[in-house]
Design a protein around this motif. Structure first.
Motif, PDB file in Angstrom:
ATOM      1  N   UNK A  51      52.254  26.051  73.152  1.00  0.00           N
ATOM      2  CA  UNK A  51      51.398  25.348  72.310  1.00  0.00           C
ATOM      3  C   UNK A  51      50.313  24.584  73.335  1.00  0.00           C
ATOM      4  N   UNK A  52      48.871  24.564  72.492  1.00  0.00           N
ATOM      5  CA  UNK A  52      48.228  23.546  74.100  1.00  0.00           C
ATOM      6  C   UNK A  52      47.799  22.616  73.245  1.00  0.00           C
ATOM      7  N   UNK A  53      48.078  21.037  73.683  1.00  0.00           N
ATOM      8  CA  UNK A  53      47.114  19.923  73.083  1.00  0.00           C
ATOM      9  C   UNK A  53      45.663  20.091  73.427  1.00  0.00           C
ATOM     10  N   UNK A  54      44.531  19.696  73.597  1.00  0.00           N
ATOM     11  CA  UNK A  54      43.656  19.653  74.005  1.00  0.00           C
ATOM     12  C   UNK A  54      42.649  17.867  73.343  1.00  0.00           C
ATOM     13  N   UNK A  55      42.200  17.789  74.179  1.00  0.00           N
ATOM     14  CA  UNK A  55      41.654  15.982  74.024  1.00  0.00           C
ATOM     15  C   UNK A  55      39.870  15.202  74.505  1.00  0.00           C
ATOM     16  N   UNK A  56      39.274  15.916  73.575  1.00  0.00           N
ATOM     17  CA  UNK A  56      38.242  15.115  73.723  1.00  0.00           C
ATOM     18  C   UNK A  56      37.372  13.703  73.496  1.00  0.00           C
ATOM     19  N   UNK A  57      36.675  13.108  74.111  1.00  0.00           N
ATOM     20  CA  UNK A  57      36.059  11.720  73.273  1.00  0.00           C
ATOM     21  C   UNK A  57      35.734  11.730  71.755  1.00  0.00           C
ATOM     22  N   UNK A  58      36.012  11.132  72.066  1.00  0.00           N
ATOM     23  CA  UNK A  58      35.638  10.368  70.028  1.00  0.00           C
ATOM     24  C   UNK A  58      34.542   9.537  69.602  1.00  0.00           C
ATOM     25  N   UNK A  59      34.728   8.655  70.603  1.00  0.00           N
ATOM     26  CA  UNK A  59      33.944   7.428  70.375  1.00  0.00           C
ATOM     27  C   UNK A  59      33.224   7.558  71.597  1.00  0.00           C
ATOM     28  N   UNK A  60      31.903   6.970  71.458  1.00  0.00           N
ATOM     29  CA  UNK A  60      31.258   7.290  72.795  1.00  0.00           C
ATOM     30  C   UNK A  60      30.485   5.517  72.522  1.00  0.00           C
ATOM     31  N   UNK A  61      30.457   4.392  73.166  1.00  0.00           N
ATOM     32  CA  UNK A  61      29.545   2.928  72.534  1.00  0.00           C
ATOM     33  C   UNK A  61      29.907   2.544  71.313  1.00  0.00           C
ATOM     34  N   UNK A  62      31.052   3.081  70.581  1.00  0.00           N
ATOM     35  CA  UNK A  62      31.899   2.104  69.134  1.00  0.00           C
ATOM     36  C   UNK A  62      30.941   3.675  68.176  1.00  0.00           C
ATOM     37  N   UNK A  63      30.788   4.494  68.569  1.00  0.00           N
ATOM     38  CA  UNK A  63      29.845   5.600  67.911  1.00  0.00           C
ATOM     39  C   UNK A  63      31.071   7.152  67.709  1.00  0.00           C
ATOM     40  N   UNK A  64      30.858   7.052  66.845  1.00  0.00           N
ATOM     41  CA  UNK A  64      32.478   8.457  66.344  1.00  0.00           C
ATOM     42  C   UNK A  64      31.025   9.696  66.252  1.00  0.00           C
ATOM     43  N   UNK A  65      32.048  10.295  67.769  1.00  0.00           N
ATOM     44  CA  UNK A  65      31.065  11.526  68.098  1.00  0.00           C
ATOM     45  C   UNK A  65      31.246  12.307  66.580  1.00  0.00           C
ATOM     46  N   UNK A  66      30.428  14.108  66.572  1.00  0.00           N
ATOM     47  CA  UNK A  66      30.302  14.677  65.922  1.00  0.00           C
ATOM     48  C   UNK A  66      31.248  14.876  65.200  1.00  0.00           C
ATOM     49  N   UNK A  67      31.550  15.892  64.293  1.00  0.00           N
ATOM     50  CA  UNK A  67      33.625  16.336  63.903  1.00  0.00           C
ATOM     51  C   UNK A  67      33.027  17.514  64.421  1.00  0.00           C
ATOM     52  N   UNK A  68      31.875  18.453  63.924  1.00  0.00           N
ATOM     53  CA  UNK A  68      31.986  19.524  64.412  1.00  0.00           C
ATOM     54  C   UNK A  68      31.847  20.092  66.336  1.00  0.00           C
ATOM     55  N   UNK A  69      31.019  19.066  66.248  1.00  0.00           N
ATOM     56  CA  UNK A  69      31.032  19.092  67.470  1.00  0.00           C
ATOM     57  C   UNK A  69      32.587  19.159  68.309  1.00  0.00           C
ATOM     58  N   UNK A  70      32.851  17.943  68.576  1.00  0.00           N
ATOM     59  CA  UNK A  70      34.126  17.945  69.065  1.00  0.00           C
ATOM     60  C   UNK A  70      35.200  19.080  68.441  1.00  0.00           C
ATOM     61  N   UNK A  71      34.943  19.600  67.461  1.00  0.00           N
ATOM     62  CA  UNK A  71      36.297  20.562  67.291  1.00  0.00           C
ATOM     63  C   UNK A  71      36.148  22.466  67.826  1.00  0.00           C
ATOM     64  N   UNK A  72      34.164  22.318  68.035  1.00  0.00           N
ATOM     65  CA  UNK A  72      33.853  23.334  68.761  1.00  0.00           C
ATOM     66  C   UNK A  72      34.172  22.817  70.380  1.00  0.00           C
ATOM     67  N   UNK A  73      34.424  22.065  71.266  1.00  0.00           N
ATOM     68  CA  UNK A  73      34.872  21.140  72.016  1.00  0.00           C
ATOM     69  C   UNK A  73      36.079  21.673  72.290  1.00  0.00           C
ATOM     70  N   UNK A  74      37.033  20.939  71.715  1.00  0.00           N
ATOM     71  CA  UNK A  74      38.474  21.154  71.554  1.00  0.00           C
ATOM     72  C   UNK A  74      38.748  22.709  71.232  1.00  0.00           C
ATOM     73  N   UNK A  75      37.961  23.666  70.719  1.00  0.00           N
ATOM     74  CA  UNK A  75      38.389  25.204  70.938  1.00  0.00           C
ATOM     75  C   UNK A  75      38.173  26.006  72.238  1.00  0.00           C
ATOM     76  N   UNK A  76      37.146  25.156  72.453  1.00  0.00           N
ATOM     77  CA  UNK A  76      36.776  25.597  73.795  1.00  0.00           C
ATOM     78  C   UNK A  76      38.078  25.712  75.417  1.00  0.00           C
ATOM     79  N   UNK A  77      38.306  24.430  74.855  1.00  0.00           N
ATOM     80  CA  UNK A  77      39.587  23.536  75.997  1.00  0.00           C
ATOM     81  C   UNK A  77      40.747  24.970  75.725  1.00  0.00           C
ATOM     82  N   UNK A  78      40.879  24.596  74.277  1.00  0.00           N
ATOM     83  CA  UNK A  78      41.944  25.399  74.138  1.00  0.00           C
ATOM     84  C   UNK A  78      42.357  26.729  74.617  1.00  0.00           C
TER      85      UNK A  78
END
Length: 109
Positions: A51-78
């Motif tokens: 298994x692999x656990x990936x992590x990206x920044x989920x919040x910038x300047x107290x603003x939550x990031x777009x879930x779809x963009x995070x999912x794409x980035x996490x998949x790419x890292x995996x």
């Protein structure tokens, strides 16, 4: 008198622009383009190699990031990490939580 723009505005506006654009900053590494993302059913005849656990920044300047963009980035890292495990497929096995997601890595025929 000459008016000046506060520095915090000069920094904040471009960051907000990047966040709203949905840009992904994670790139596939060599070999990762061969790694496929499957469902658990599709991986039924594959061999798990870990298994692999990936992590990206989920919040910038107290603003939550777009879930779809995070999912794409996490998949790419995996997919990038799967290459190190000699895997050629990944299956997400958790939901995205605080910018983190776990994937099972497989070797498939």
């Amino acid at each position: 008198m000459k008016k000046t723009i506060p520095t915090n505005i000069l920094i904040t506006l471009p960051l907000l622009g990047l966040l709203s654009s949905g840009c992904s900053f994670v790139q596939l590494k060599d070999g990762a383009d061969e790694v496929k993302t499957l469902t658990a059913e599709q991986a039924a005849n594959c061999q798990s190699v870990g298994t692999v656990t990936t992590k990206v920044v989920d919040e910038v300047l107290l603003i939550s990031r777009n879930e779809e963009t995070m999912a794409e980035e996490l998949e790419t890292l995996a997919r990038n990490e799967a290459v190190h495990s000699k895997g050629n497929a990944i299956v997400p096995i958790s939901e995205i939580e605080e910018g983190r997601r776990t994937f099972r890595v497989y070797t498939c025929p």
